[in-house]
Write a protein that holds these residues in place. Structure first.
Motif, PDB file in Angstrom:
ATOM      1  N   TYR A  79       0.829  -1.213   0.000  1.00 44.02           N
ATOM      2  CA  TYR A  79       0.000   0.000   0.000  1.00 44.02           C
ATOM      3  C   TYR A  79       0.861   1.260   0.000  1.00 44.02           C
ATOM      4  CZ  TYR A  79      -2.763   3.850   1.793  1.00 44.02           C
ATOM      5  OH  TYR A  79      -3.343   5.078   1.976  1.00 44.02           O
ATOM      6  N   TRP A  80       1.813   1.334   0.932  1.00 42.02           N
ATOM      7  CA  TRP A  80       2.652   2.525   1.010  1.00 42.02           C
ATOM      8  C   TRP A  80       3.495   2.668  -0.249  1.00 42.02           C
ATOM      9  CZ3 TRP A  80       0.824   5.750   4.204  1.00 42.02           C
ATOM     10  CH2 TRP A  80       0.312   5.364   5.452  1.00 42.02           C
ATOM     11  N   GLY A  81       3.941   1.556  -0.813  1.00 45.15           N
ATOM     12  CA  GLY A  81       4.726   1.625  -2.033  1.00 45.15           C
ATOM     13  C   GLY A  81       3.939   2.192  -3.198  1.00 45.15           C
ATOM     14  N   THR A  82       2.656   1.852  -3.251  1.00 42.96           N
ATOM     15  CA  THR A  82       1.802   2.347  -4.323  1.00 42.96           C
ATOM     16  C   THR A  82       1.773   3.872  -4.351  1.00 42.96           C
ATOM     17  OG1 THR A  82       0.398   0.385  -4.204  1.00 42.96           O
ATOM     18  CG2 THR A  82      -0.559   2.336  -5.239  1.00 42.96           C
ATOM     19  N   LEU A  83       1.833   4.497  -3.194  1.00 40.96           N
ATOM     20  CA  LEU A  83       1.742   5.954  -3.122  1.00 40.96           C
ATOM     21  C   LEU A  83       2.955   6.650  -3.706  1.00 40.96           C
ATOM     22  CD1 LEU A  83       0.228   6.432   0.457  1.00 40.96           C
ATOM     23  CD2 LEU A  83      -0.953   6.142  -1.732  1.00 40.96           C
ATOM     24  N   VAL A  84       4.082   5.942  -3.770  1.00 36.11           N
ATOM     25  CA  VAL A  84       5.310   6.567  -4.292  1.00 36.11           C
ATOM     26  C   VAL A  84       5.871   5.792  -5.486  1.00 36.11           C
ATOM     27  CG1 VAL A  84       5.987   7.818  -2.218  1.00 36.11           C
ATOM     28  CG2 VAL A  84       6.590   5.402  -2.432  1.00 36.11           C
ATOM     29  N   ARG A  85       5.038   4.946  -6.077  1.00 33.35           N
ATOM     30  CA  ARG A  85       5.366   4.234  -7.310  1.00 33.35           C
ATOM     31  C   ARG A  85       6.564   3.283  -7.163  1.00 33.35           C
ATOM     32  NH1 ARG A  85       4.117   9.501  -8.853  1.00 33.35           N
ATOM     33  NH2 ARG A  85       2.232   9.704 -10.125  1.00 33.35           N
ATOM     34  N   VAL A  86       6.622   2.603  -6.031  1.00 26.58           N
ATOM     35  CA  VAL A  86       7.576   1.512  -5.870  1.00 26.58           C
ATOM     36  C   VAL A  86       6.793   0.288  -5.412  1.00 26.58           C
ATOM     37  CG1 VAL A  86       9.486   3.070  -5.317  1.00 26.58           C
ATOM     38  CG2 VAL A  86       8.160   2.039  -3.449  1.00 26.58           C
ATOM     39  N   ARG A  87       7.441  -0.874  -5.443  1.00 30.53           N
ATOM     40  CA  ARG A  87       6.725  -2.104  -5.112  1.00 30.53           C
ATOM     41  C   ARG A  87       6.398  -2.195  -3.616  1.00 30.53           C
ATOM     42  NH1 ARG A  87       6.727  -7.373  -7.371  1.00 30.53           N
ATOM     43  NH2 ARG A  87       4.988  -8.491  -6.412  1.00 30.53           N
ATOM     44  N   TYR A  88       7.382  -1.914  -2.777  1.00 27.40           N
ATOM     45  CA  TYR A  88       7.196  -2.021  -1.325  1.00 27.40           C
ATOM     46  C   TYR A  88       7.863  -0.835  -0.633  1.00 27.40           C
ATOM     47  CZ  TYR A  88       6.255  -6.936  -2.474  1.00 27.40           C
ATOM     48  OH  TYR A  88       5.750  -8.089  -3.010  1.00 27.40           O
ATOM     49  N   ALA A  89       7.178  -0.240   0.310  1.00 29.12           N
ATOM     50  CA  ALA A  89       7.749   0.876   1.069  1.00 29.12           C
ATOM     51  C   ALA A  89       7.349   0.759   2.534  1.00 29.12           C
ATOM     52  CB  ALA A  89       7.290   2.217   0.512  1.00 29.12           C
ATOM     53  N   GLU A  90       8.270   1.150   3.402  1.00 31.91           N
ATOM     54  CA  GLU A  90       7.990   1.196   4.834  1.00 31.91           C
ATOM     55  C   GLU A  90       7.618   2.628   5.206  1.00 31.91           C
ATOM     56  OE1 GLU A  90      10.065  -2.303   7.354  1.00 31.91           O
ATOM     57  OE2 GLU A  90      11.253  -0.490   7.109  1.00 31.91           O
ATOM     58  N   ALA A  91       6.655   2.767   6.114  1.00 30.61           N
ATOM     59  CA  ALA A  91       6.102   4.074   6.442  1.00 30.61           C
ATOM     60  C   ALA A  91       6.548   4.545   7.820  1.00 30.61           C
ATOM     61  CB  ALA A  91       4.573   4.014   6.391  1.00 30.61           C
ATOM     62  N   PHE A  92       6.841   5.832   7.902  1.00 27.80           N
ATOM     63  CA  PHE A  92       7.200   6.475   9.162  1.00 27.80           C
ATOM     64  C   PHE A  92       6.483   7.815   9.250  1.00 27.80           C
ATOM     65  CE2 PHE A  92      10.712   3.799   7.872  1.00 27.80           C
ATOM     66  CZ  PHE A  92      11.001   3.087   9.028  1.00 27.80           C
ATOM     67  N   GLU A  93       6.369   8.285  10.473  1.00 28.38           N
ATOM     68  CA  GLU A  93       5.800   9.607  10.699  1.00 28.38           C
ATOM     69  C   GLU A  93       6.804  10.422  11.493  1.00 28.38           C
ATOM     70  OE1 GLU A  93       2.058  11.522  13.165  1.00 28.38           O
ATOM     71  OE2 GLU A  93       1.721   9.652  12.058  1.00 28.38           O
ATOM     72  N   THR A  94       7.039  11.639  11.061  1.00 28.31           N
ATOM     73  CA  THR A  94       7.896  12.549  11.802  1.00 28.31           C
ATOM     74  C   THR A  94       7.038  13.669  12.366  1.00 28.31           C
ATOM     75  OG1 THR A  94       9.762  14.087  11.670  1.00 28.31           O
ATOM     76  CG2 THR A  94       8.491  13.742   9.652  1.00 28.31           C
ATOM     77  N   GLU A  95       7.259  14.004  13.626  1.00 30.55           N
ATOM     78  CA  GLU A  95       6.452  15.033  14.285  1.00 30.55           C
ATOM     79  C   GLU A  95       6.995  16.436  14.044  1.00 30.55           C
ATOM     80  OE1 GLU A  95       4.609  12.994  18.156  1.00 30.55           O
ATOM     81  OE2 GLU A  95       6.801  13.021  18.164  1.00 30.55           O
ATOM     82  N   GLU A  96       8.168  16.514  13.431  1.00 38.19           N
ATOM     83  CA  GLU A  96       8.767  17.801  13.118  1.00 38.19           C
ATOM     84  C   GLU A  96       8.945  17.914  11.613  1.00 38.19           C
ATOM     85  OE1 GLU A  96      12.415  17.825  15.226  1.00 38.19           O
ATOM     86  OE2 GLU A  96      11.484  18.146  17.194  1.00 38.19           O
ATOM     87  N   PRO A  97       8.891  19.122  11.062  1.00 36.02           N
ATOM     88  CA  PRO A  97       9.060  19.278   9.610  1.00 36.02           C
ATOM     89  C   PRO A  97      10.417  18.768   9.147  1.00 36.02           C
ATOM     90  CG  PRO A  97       8.219  21.312  10.598  1.00 36.02           C
ATOM     91  CD  PRO A  97       8.632  20.402  11.737  1.00 36.02           C
ATOM     92  N   LEU A  98      10.440  18.207   7.955  1.00 35.17           N
ATOM     93  CA  LEU A  98      11.684  17.767   7.338  1.00 35.17           C
ATOM     94  C   LEU A  98      12.192  18.850   6.394  1.00 35.17           C
ATOM     95  CD1 LEU A  98      10.785  14.081   6.432  1.00 35.17           C
ATOM     96  CD2 LEU A  98      12.473  14.801   8.118  1.00 35.17           C
ATOM     97  N   LEU A  99      13.455  19.211   6.552  1.00 39.57           N
ATOM     98  CA  LEU A  99      14.068  20.168   5.646  1.00 39.57           C
ATOM     99  C   LEU A  99      14.602  19.433   4.420  1.00 39.57           C
ATOM    100  CD1 LEU A  99      14.989  23.108   5.200  1.00 39.57           C
ATOM    101  CD2 LEU A  99      17.151  22.486   6.330  1.00 39.57           C
ATOM    102  N   VAL A 100      14.144  19.823   3.249  1.00 40.62           N
ATOM    103  CA  VAL A 100      14.486  19.138   2.012  1.00 40.62           C
ATOM    104  C   VAL A 100      15.248  20.076   1.091  1.00 40.62           C
ATOM    105  CG1 VAL A 100      13.555  17.995  -0.039  1.00 40.62           C
ATOM    106  CG2 VAL A 100      12.473  17.638   2.169  1.00 40.62           C
TER     107      VAL A 100
END
Length: 240
Positions: free
Chosen positions: A214-235
């Protein structure tokens, strides 16, 4: 065992890039194992700390579960795996537990800490989240009554256990899926053998694999592991 007496069950105490907190043996593999394996393959120093021995679990003994942790650590390529020895079924935000965990954080000095999500239905999982919050604070305080030099973790990520999360960080783990499955299956007392019918094992793995799909589908890969960060990520936009 007192809460202060954390011990090593695999590898050596050393500075870590990533440390994953597991309320019980096998939680790290199930919730964040693919990412930990991928990081290890890429040369990062990765560790897991079990907060309890899982002694109240229906299947397996603490001794069996520790041996399984060692087997899984080898599969995952961990640099270190430790045991804090807090009571299974009673993990919570206590001053004693937080001081014990802060001591570990100062010893292995992780850059990234991965903890269970606070919405998890299991009391030990959300208890670990809140305990980690206090320990992170203590570990960074110079005047805290905790042995070791102060240490401040750069980033905290929450991993998915038994509840839905609002993931805002996904990791492609497709290349390490066989190792991820092997690490889970290393916990034989929980997922196969004399304790549980062999037919249950594929169901457990497949249900978890369904999440990765499911998570992989959202980013167009076969399998992805999901995490949540409580602080903004600087990109860096140049990398997008």
């Amino acid at each position: 065992m007192t809460p202060e007496a954390f011990r090593t069950v695999y590898g050596t105490v050393q500075p870590l890039d990533w440390l994953c907190l597991a309320p019980h043996p096998d939680d790290a593999e199930i919730g964040a194992g693919g990412t930990l394996i991928r990081l290890s393959r890429e040369g990062r120093a990765v560790g897991v700390l079990e907060l309890s021995r899982g002694e109240r679990g229906t299947q397996g003994t603490p001794q069996e579960r520790e041996a399984e942790c060692v087997a899984a650590a080898r599969i995952m390529g961990l640099a270190w795996r430790g045991q804090l020895g807090l009571p299974d079924g009673s993990l919570a935000d206590t001053p004693e537990g937080a001081a014990a965990l802060a001591k570990v954080l100062r010893a292995v000095r992780p850059r990234v800490l991965v903890v269970p999500h606070h919405l998890d239905r299991h009391p030990d999982h959300f208890g670990t989240y809140h305990l980690a919050k206090r320990a992170l604070h203590l570990a960074a305080l110079r005047k805290a009554e905790v042995s070791g030099e102060p240490h401040r973790v750069s980033r905290v990520l929450l991993y998915q256990g038994n509840a839905d999360i609002r993931a805002n960080l996904l990791v492609d783990v497709g290349a390490v899926l066989p190792e991820w499955e092997a690490a889970i299956r290393a916990h034989v007392s929980q997922f196969s053998g004399a304790y549980i019918s062999e037919t249950v094992t594929p169901e457990i793995v497949e249900r978890r694999k369904g999440r990765l799909t499911y998570w992989g589908t959202l980013v167009r890969v076969r399998y992805a592991e999901a995490f949540e960060t409580e602080e903004p990520l600087l990109v860096d936009p140049a990398g997008l």
